[in-house]
Motif scaffolding. Structure first.
Motif, PDB file in Angstrom:
ATOM      1  N   ILE A   1      90.336  -7.045  48.636  1.00 30.57           N
ATOM      2  CA  ILE A   1      91.489  -6.803  47.764  1.00 30.57           C
ATOM      3  C   ILE A   1      91.245  -5.782  46.669  1.00 30.57           C
ATOM      4  CG2 ILE A   1      92.438  -9.099  48.206  1.00 30.57           C
ATOM      5  CD1 ILE A   1      91.444  -9.895  45.404  1.00 30.57           C
ATOM      6  N   LEU A   2      90.001  -5.620  46.201  1.00 33.39           N
ATOM      7  CA  LEU A   2      89.758  -4.752  45.059  1.00 33.39           C
ATOM      8  C   LEU A   2      89.846  -3.271  45.411  1.00 33.39           C
ATOM      9  CD1 LEU A   2      86.932  -6.586  43.078  1.00 33.39           C
ATOM     10  CD2 LEU A   2      89.423  -6.780  42.876  1.00 33.39           C
ATOM     11  N   GLN A   3      89.906  -2.953  46.707  1.00 28.23           N
ATOM     12  CA  GLN A   3      90.084  -1.560  47.117  1.00 28.23           C
ATOM     13  C   GLN A   3      91.480  -1.037  46.791  1.00 28.23           C
ATOM     14  OE1 GLN A   3      90.598  -0.928  51.378  1.00 28.23           O
ATOM     15  NE2 GLN A   3      90.735  -3.130  51.647  1.00 28.23           N
ATOM     16  N   HIS A   4      92.401  -1.926  46.411  1.00 29.62           N
ATOM     17  CA  HIS A   4      93.800  -1.543  46.249  1.00 29.62           C
ATOM     18  C   HIS A   4      94.152  -1.130  44.827  1.00 29.62           C
ATOM     19  CE1 HIS A   4      95.360  -2.607  50.289  1.00 29.62           C
ATOM     20  NE2 HIS A   4      94.305  -3.395  50.294  1.00 29.62           N
ATOM     21  N   ASP A   5      93.172  -0.715  44.051  1.00 25.86           N
ATOM     22  CA  ASP A   5      93.412  -0.163  42.715  1.00 25.86           C
ATOM     23  C   ASP A   5      94.204  -1.131  41.842  1.00 25.86           C
ATOM     24  OD1 ASP A   5      93.409   1.537  40.576  1.00 25.86           O
ATOM     25  OD2 ASP A   5      95.025   2.808  41.332  1.00 25.86           O
ATOM     26  N   LEU A   6      93.578  -2.257  41.525  1.00 25.17           N
ATOM     27  CA  LEU A   6      94.240  -3.296  40.736  1.00 25.17           C
ATOM     28  C   LEU A   6      93.871  -3.231  39.257  1.00 25.17           C
ATOM     29  CD1 LEU A   6      93.877  -6.358  43.165  1.00 25.17           C
ATOM     30  CD2 LEU A   6      95.683  -4.628  43.053  1.00 25.17           C
ATOM     31  N   LYS A   7      93.383  -2.090  38.800  1.00 26.27           N
ATOM     32  CA  LYS A   7      92.998  -1.973  37.385  1.00 26.27           C
ATOM     33  C   LYS A   7      94.179  -2.219  36.453  1.00 26.27           C
ATOM     34  CE  LYS A   7      89.192   1.230  38.302  1.00 26.27           C
ATOM     35  NZ  LYS A   7      88.659   2.616  38.109  1.00 26.27           N
ATOM     36  N   TRP A   8      95.389  -1.891  36.936  1.00 22.92           N
ATOM     37  CA  TRP A   8      96.565  -2.076  36.094  1.00 22.92           C
ATOM     38  C   TRP A   8      96.788  -3.547  35.743  1.00 22.92           C
ATOM     39  CZ3 TRP A   8     100.496  -5.150  38.028  1.00 22.92           C
ATOM     40  CH2 TRP A   8     100.488  -5.377  39.406  1.00 22.92           C
ATOM     41  N   MET A   9      96.244  -4.452  36.532  1.00 24.06           N
ATOM     42  CA  MET A   9      96.403  -5.880  36.248  1.00 24.06           C
ATOM     43  C   MET A   9      95.596  -6.324  35.034  1.00 24.06           C
ATOM     44  SD  MET A   9      96.520  -7.789  39.943  1.00 24.06           S
ATOM     45  CE  MET A   9      98.051  -7.869  40.889  1.00 24.06           C
ATOM     46  N   GLN A  10      94.668  -5.501  34.597  1.00 26.99           N
ATOM     47  CA  GLN A  10      93.869  -5.834  33.416  1.00 26.99           C
ATOM     48  C   GLN A  10      94.612  -5.518  32.117  1.00 26.99           C
ATOM     49  OE1 GLN A  10      90.066  -3.875  33.742  1.00 26.99           O
ATOM     50  NE2 GLN A  10      89.690  -4.632  35.815  1.00 26.99           N
ATOM     51  N   ASP A  11      95.699  -4.799  32.218  1.00 27.21           N
ATOM     52  CA  ASP A  11      96.458  -4.388  31.039  1.00 27.21           C
ATOM     53  C   ASP A  11      97.198  -5.582  30.443  1.00 27.21           C
ATOM     54  OD1 ASP A  11      98.322  -3.199  29.207  1.00 27.21           O
ATOM     55  OD2 ASP A  11      98.082  -1.305  30.291  1.00 27.21           O
ATOM     56  N   GLU A  12      97.132  -5.720  29.150  1.00 24.95           N
ATOM     57  CA  GLU A  12      97.813  -6.829  28.473  1.00 24.95           C
ATOM     58  C   GLU A  12      99.321  -6.766  28.686  1.00 24.95           C
ATOM     59  OE1 GLU A  12      97.966 -10.384  26.489  1.00 24.95           O
ATOM     60  OE2 GLU A  12      96.206  -9.276  27.201  1.00 24.95           O
ATOM     61  N   ALA A  13      99.861  -5.577  28.898  1.00 24.26           N
ATOM     62  CA  ALA A  13     101.298  -5.444  29.138  1.00 24.26           C
ATOM     63  C   ALA A  13     101.718  -6.183  30.395  1.00 24.26           C
ATOM     64  CB  ALA A  13     101.665  -3.964  29.253  1.00 24.26           C
ATOM     65  N   PHE A  14     100.852  -6.206  31.393  1.00 27.22           N
ATOM     66  CA  PHE A  14     101.163  -6.960  32.613  1.00 27.22           C
ATOM     67  C   PHE A  14     101.087  -8.455  32.340  1.00 27.22           C
ATOM     68  CE2 PHE A  14      99.327  -8.991  36.547  1.00 27.22           C
ATOM     69  CZ  PHE A  14     100.543  -9.132  37.188  1.00 27.22           C
ATOM     70  N   ARG A  15     100.059  -8.881  31.656  1.00 28.16           N
ATOM     71  CA  ARG A  15      99.892 -10.305  31.355  1.00 28.16           C
ATOM     72  C   ARG A  15     101.125 -10.855  30.628  1.00 28.16           C
ATOM     73  NH1 ARG A  15      95.726 -13.946  30.866  1.00 28.16           N
ATOM     74  NH2 ARG A  15      96.009 -15.575  29.288  1.00 28.16           N
ATOM     75  N   GLU A  16     101.694 -10.054  29.748  1.00 27.93           N
ATOM     76  CA  GLU A  16     102.840 -10.502  28.962  1.00 27.93           C
ATOM     77  C   GLU A  16     104.102 -10.655  29.804  1.00 27.93           C
ATOM     78  OE1 GLU A  16     103.166  -7.699  25.814  1.00 27.93           O
ATOM     79  OE2 GLU A  16     101.382  -8.434  24.740  1.00 27.93           O
ATOM     80  N   THR A  17     104.133 -10.040  30.976  1.00 26.49           N
ATOM     81  CA  THR A  17     105.309 -10.183  31.845  1.00 26.49           C
ATOM     82  C   THR A  17     105.266 -11.444  32.688  1.00 26.49           C
ATOM     83  OG1 THR A  17     104.353  -9.001  33.750  1.00 26.49           O
ATOM     84  CG2 THR A  17     105.453  -7.668  32.053  1.00 26.49           C
ATOM     85  N   LEU A  18     104.121 -12.106  32.747  1.00 29.57           N
ATOM     86  CA  LEU A  18     103.991 -13.263  33.627  1.00 29.57           C
ATOM     87  C   LEU A  18     104.757 -14.454  33.069  1.00 29.57           C
ATOM     88  CD1 LEU A  18     100.243 -12.913  34.655  1.00 29.57           C
ATOM     89  CD2 LEU A  18     102.293 -12.226  35.918  1.00 29.57           C
ATOM     90  N   PRO A  19     105.343 -15.276  33.959  1.00 30.15           N
ATOM     91  CA  PRO A  19     106.317 -16.275  33.525  1.00 30.15           C
ATOM     92  C   PRO A  19     105.752 -17.514  32.849  1.00 30.15           C
ATOM     93  CG  PRO A  19     106.011 -16.386  35.904  1.00 30.15           C
ATOM     94  CD  PRO A  19     105.256 -15.181  35.429  1.00 30.15           C
ATOM     95  N   ASN A  20     104.478 -17.844  33.069  1.00 31.71           N
ATOM     96  CA  ASN A  20     103.962 -19.110  32.528  1.00 31.71           C
ATOM     97  C   ASN A  20     102.429 -19.097  32.514  1.00 31.71           C
ATOM     98  OD1 ASN A  20     103.162 -19.700  35.273  1.00 31.71           O
ATOM     99  ND2 ASN A  20     105.289 -20.342  35.635  1.00 31.71           N
TER     100      ASN A  20
END
Length: 299
Positions: A252-271
């Motif tokens: 899975i890490l080959q798919h360029d998931l660095k953007w998931m480390q951004d706090e902006a993404f974390r803040e969009t998560l529902p719970n």
């Protein structure tokens, strides 16, 4: 006589289908329209070039060629820049997580966020993926294949069709046994199959709108994409962070998931449940240091 539990069918056959008209349905009929609308928006962004994270015709595995104008997939549906909150809400919903937990035999606190993409029809070219296993090279020896198959039980992959979907072909039971000589010959080529049903033991997986197929991604499988048949199929995977580790990382890490480390993404998560699955992924990213490999979530 009651039907066997989902996990029995999944463990035995390597896949299990959940119809849209059952209590376990991931997308009941009343929810189809919101999902279709959200998908149509991201498909439009992809085909107009506004969203460049996509899978291009002619390439089965990443990296994908952004010069090719035709696409067969949209990457990273939960990315904040797409602005579609429905996808993260669904991926981390109890409706989805309950099935994943049942199939993996783990607890909610074990689950790890992984990939969530969209499979679509190309506009100008028919396309097909060759026969493959996601985490076993086509050149693997029988011994290597047996070893790999014995380790691939800590994650699950699924397709949820929003329109009728006839694209996926699988060989039931092949997730736990090495290929026969004939199967090896047909899956060792890099060419897509002329007729997928020529593969010994193969069946076509036909999904009606709202149906979901969960499958072990090391089942022997391929897919065909028709430019004439509308496709919008939610395509995702999730893993057991406790047992998975490096085995999941290299897929899975080959798919360029660095953007998931951004706090902006974390803040969009529902719970908090969703944030917990993200934290376990980020821990994996840190431990594995961005491991790469040539295989890919494809289906």
């Amino acid at each position: 006589m009651s039907s066997p539990p989902l996990s029995y069918s999944y463990d035995t056959n390597g896949f299990v289908i959940i119809p849209s008209d059952t209590p376990l349905s991931l997308v009941p009929p009343t929810q189809l329209i919101p999902f279709r609308d959200a998908c149509e928006r991201v498909i439009t962004k992809t085909r107009t070039g506004e969203w460049t994270r996509r899978r291009t015709v002619g390439k089965q595995f990443p990296p994908y060629d952004n010069d090719n104008p035709d696409s067969w997939g949209v990457q990273h549906l939960m990315h904040p820049d797409l602005g579609e909150a429905l996808f993260a809400e669904w991926y981390c919903s109890e409706r989805v997580l309950s099935v994943v937990k049942a199939l993996l035999g783990c607890e909610e606190t074990d689950l790890e966020m992984e990939l969530f993409n969209l499979l679509i029809n190309p506009l100008s070219h028919d396309f097909a993926l060759r026969w493959h296993r996601d985490d076993v090279r086509e050149t693997a020896s029988e011994e290597e294949e047996v070893d790999a198959l014995g380790k691939w039980h800590t994650g699950v992959q699924w397709n949820t069709a929003l329109y009728r979907d006839e694209c996926l072909f699988v060989v039931p039971g092949s997730h736990i046994v090495p290929r026969t000589p004939e199967q090896r010959a047909l899956s060792s080529t890099l060419d897509p199959p002329t007729n997928p049903l020529d593969m010994p033991g193969a069946i076509q997986v036909i999904l009606q709108p709202g149906d979901t197929v969960f499958y072990n991604s090391n089942i022997l499988h391929c897919a065909t994409y028709s430019s004439q048949a509308k496709r919008a199929t939610l395509h995702a995977c999730m893993g057991d962070a406790v047992r998975g580790g490096a085995v999941r990382a290299r897929n899975i890490l080959q798919h360029d998931l660095k953007w998931m480390q951004d706090e902006a993404f974390r803040e969009t998560l529902p719970n908090d449940t969703a944030r917990g699955t993200l934290d376990r992924l980020k821990r994996l990213q840190s431990e594995q240091g961005g491991a790469q490999v040539v295989y890919s979530l494809a289906g």
